[in-house]
Motif scaffolding. Structure first.
Motif, short mmCIF file in Angstrom:
data_model
loop_
_atom_site.label_atom_id
_atom_site.label_comp_id
_atom_site.label_asym_id
_atom_site.label_seq_id
_atom_site.Cartn_x
_atom_site.Cartn_y
_atom_site.Cartn_z
N GLU A 179 1.14 -1.32 0.06
CA GLU A 179 0.68 -0.16 0.70
C GLU A 179 1.27 1.09 -0.51
OE1 GLU A 179 -3.19 -0.12 -0.40
OE2 GLU A 179 -4.25 -1.97 1.04
N THR B 218 -3.12 -1.76 6.72
CA THR B 218 -1.48 -2.36 6.33
C THR B 218 -0.93 -3.06 5.62
OG1 THR B 218 -2.38 -4.70 7.82
CG2 THR B 218 -1.96 -2.75 8.91
N GLU C 117 -14.46 2.09 4.39
CA GLU C 117 -15.17 0.55 4.02
C GLU C 117 -14.71 -0.12 5.38
OE1 GLU C 117 -13.81 -0.20 0.32
OE2 GLU C 117 -13.88 -3.07 0.92
N ARG D 256 -9.37 -5.06 10.07
CA ARG D 256 -10.03 -3.92 10.11
C ARG D 256 -11.16 -3.99 10.63
NH1 ARG D 256 -10.66 -0.98 4.52
NH2 ARG D 256 -8.41 -1.24 4.11
P1 ATP Z 1 -8.97 0.07 1.44
O1 ATP Z 1 -10.43 0.59 1.82
O2 ATP Z 1 -8.54 -0.42 1.79
O3 ATP Z 1 -9.07 0.84 -0.06
P2 ATP Z 1 -10.80 -2.15 -0.68
O4 ATP Z 1 -11.03 -1.75 -1.43
O5 ATP Z 1 -8.79 -2.11 -1.85
O6 ATP Z 1 -9.61 -1.93 0.12
P3 ATP Z 1 -10.92 -4.49 -0.98
O7 ATP Z 1 -9.98 -5.66 -2.13
O8 ATP Z 1 -12.40 -4.59 -1.36
O9 ATP Z 1 -10.84 -3.43 -0.22
O10 ATP Z 1 -10.77 -6.42 0.13
C1 ATP Z 1 -11.52 -6.63 1.44
C2 ATP Z 1 -11.94 -6.12 2.47
O11 ATP Z 1 -10.07 -5.96 2.69
C3 ATP Z 1 -11.47 -4.59 3.17
O12 ATP Z 1 -13.22 -4.10 2.54
C4 ATP Z 1 -11.03 -4.38 3.84
O13 ATP Z 1 -11.96 -4.55 5.15
C5 ATP Z 1 -9.75 -5.50 3.77
N1 ATP Z 1 -8.49 -4.69 3.55
C6 ATP Z 1 -8.27 -4.63 2.15
N2 ATP Z 1 -7.37 -3.87 2.12
C7 ATP Z 1 -6.60 -3.65 3.58
C8 ATP Z 1 -5.29 -3.26 3.64
N3 ATP Z 1 -4.53 -2.99 3.33
N4 ATP Z 1 -5.21 -3.35 5.02
C9 ATP Z 1 -6.30 -3.66 6.21
N5 ATP Z 1 -7.45 -4.95 5.50
C10 ATP Z 1 -7.59 -4.36 4.71
#
Ligand code: ATP
Length: 441
Positions: free
Chosen positions: A185, A195, A267, A314
């Motif tokens: 990220e 994270t 989210e 999260r």
């Molecule tokens: P973000 O809100 O970080 O942009 P995203 O939309 O990329 O997340 P998804 O790819 O839909 O997330 O992943 C599904 C779920 O996984 C998210 O709703 C979140 O709860 C969790 N998630 C995704 N990226 C992270 C991260 N870097 N750290 C912690 N939890 C994450």
């Protein structure tokens, strides 16, 4: 009595550290950015979060579990689109050298503005792939590149056939998985919210095309109810629908469940109608047929997928933020984590009023008996008031105090976290009482 909710994240971060929930990774070396370690209470709490989700999924007759490997065939990530498309547009500020995401920055006079120094002099955007790369085997060359999975879902898609045939599953059915994912990220932060290494809890529900919209709505409702049963403050939860550009090219519909964290609405979970995008991509790239044969109707089709995806870390953060409250004033002030018992790292704490031998041996006997069935704590040091406060702060629903009268009457005092009321209970009734009370929360 006055009650205050959590005001800022730093209050929770310090509680988490002080009470053994979450520590900074490699702290004695100065820490590693955006990596966190779960301490003794945090590890148990996180397990409870996972078990609650796992049960909500796999205790349905049509959903089964899976635990796929983190490393997968590199073609998987070609097929899924992650090699070519899983990237963020990055720009550098020419004035202060800050590197930031173009899509998160403000525009001024049609130009991207550096969020740090305000300069409009920036480089062109470059796409930065978020997947962590490594190499399989002793020689690091392009031919043996593998990726740390950026999501758990692909492990489910590529096992669709294996699961369906070994478990004799008929559509509609689901596959649930909990596991680590990795994303490099650009903007991690807000404690364990975003994270680079995190755990996901994902469920892919395979349905017949044409029934997908109905299933999508059913899953939206089912997931909302899940958050309700966890005890979330309903005013802090909402749905956010993806429209226009927000909607991924393959998705037919997408809703996020959002929670109002101390840093704003963000989210928590994504619920997506992914159509047949994933299975058709894997069919194309692997050359293996992934169609489902519906014997009853003698039909063959590629199932559609409804996905629910939530980050375990999260969700853990949202639960802690939501459960935190401060009560009373000055010396009567106490901090409470109002966790549901199923989530609390400790269910019952045993607190002998004195360190005298005879009280200790009775207390330890009761403790050992309960330890077979519950997560328990034993604390014999400090004033009883301080010991209660400590248990309140880690969310322990019930405390059992053993005093000198207990030796005579074989009764103990059970103190309740939320109401702070106390009941005198016979030792031979204690397990039934505790079991009953824990269900009442
Ligand atoms: P973000 O809100 O970080 O942009 P995203 O939309 O990329 O997340 P998804 O790819 O839909 O997330 O992943 C599904 C779920 O996984 C998210 O709703 C979140 O709860 C969790 N998630 C995704 N990226 C992270 C991260 N870097 N750290 C912690 N939890 C994450």
């Amino acid at each position: 009595m006055s009650t205050q909710p959590l005001k800022d994240l730093s209050t929770l971060v310090s509680l988490a550290k002080r009470r053994g929930f979450v520590f900074q990774s490699s702290e004695i070396y100065g820490g590693l950015n955006s990596c966190w370690d779960y301490g003794p209470l945090g590890a148990q709490f996180k397990l409870n979060v996972k078990m609650t989700w796992w049960k909500a999924m796999t205790r349905r007759p049509e959903i089964v579990g899976l635990d796929a490997a983190i490393l997968m065939h590199p073609q998987v990530w070609k097929a899924s689109g992650h090699v070519d498309g899983f990237s963020d547009p990055l720009v550098d500020c020419k004035a202060c050298k800050n590197r930031f995401r173009e899509d998160h920055a403000q525009k001024k006079d049609g130009k991207t503005q550096c969020p740090r120094c305000g300069s409009l002099e920036t480089t062109e955007a470059r796409e930065f792939n978020l997947m962590f790369k490594t190499h399989m085997g002793p020689v690091a060359d392009e031919g043996n590149t593998v990726y740390l999975r950026p999501e758990t879902a692909q492990g489910i898609y590529v096992n669709f056939e294996n699961v369906a045939s070994s478990m004799r599953k008929k559509i509609p059915f689901g596959i649930a998985q909990i596991g680590k994912s990795f994303r490099n990220e650009i903007t991690p932060g807000n404690f364990i919210f975003r994270t680079r290494e995190f755990e996901q809890m994902e469920m892919q529900y395979f349905v017949k095309p044409g029934t997908d919209e109905e299933w999508f709505n059913t899953w939206k409702e089912t997931r909302w109810n899940f958050y309700k049963t966890l005890g979330f403050n309903q005013d802090k939860l909402r749905f956010h629908e993806h429209v226009g550009n927000e909607l991924a090219h393959y998705a037919k519909a997408a809703f996020d469940v959002e929670y109002e964290f101390p840093f704003g609405w963000s989210e928590l979970e994504g619920i997506h109608n992914r159509g047949d995008f994933d299975l058709s991509q894997h069919q194309k790239f692997s050359g293996k047929k992934l169609e489902y044969f519906d014997e009853a109707n003698k039909e063959k089709y590629l199932p559609y997928v409804i996905e629910t995806a939530v980050g375990c870390d999260r969700l853990a953060l949202a639960i802690l933020c939501d459960a935190y409250r401060e009560e009373g004033e000055d010396k009567d002030k106490r901090v409470v984590l109002g966790l549901k018992p199923q989530l609390a790292p400790i269910k019952v704490a045993f607190l002998p009023l004195s360190k005298k031998e005879e009280l200790q041996s009775l207390s330890q006997k009761i403790y050992a008996d309960f330890a077979e069935d519950y997560e328990v704590d034993y604390d014999e040091s400090g004033s009883i008031g301080k010991r209660y406060r400590r248990q309140d702060e880690i969310g322990t629903p019930l405390c059992v105090t053993i005093d000198f009268d207990s030796l005579e009457d074989q009764k103990v005092t059970v103190r309740h976290r939320d109401a702070m009321t106390q009941d005198r209970v016979s030792l031979d009734q204690l397990k039934t009482y505790v079991d009953h009370k824990l269900r009442e929360f």
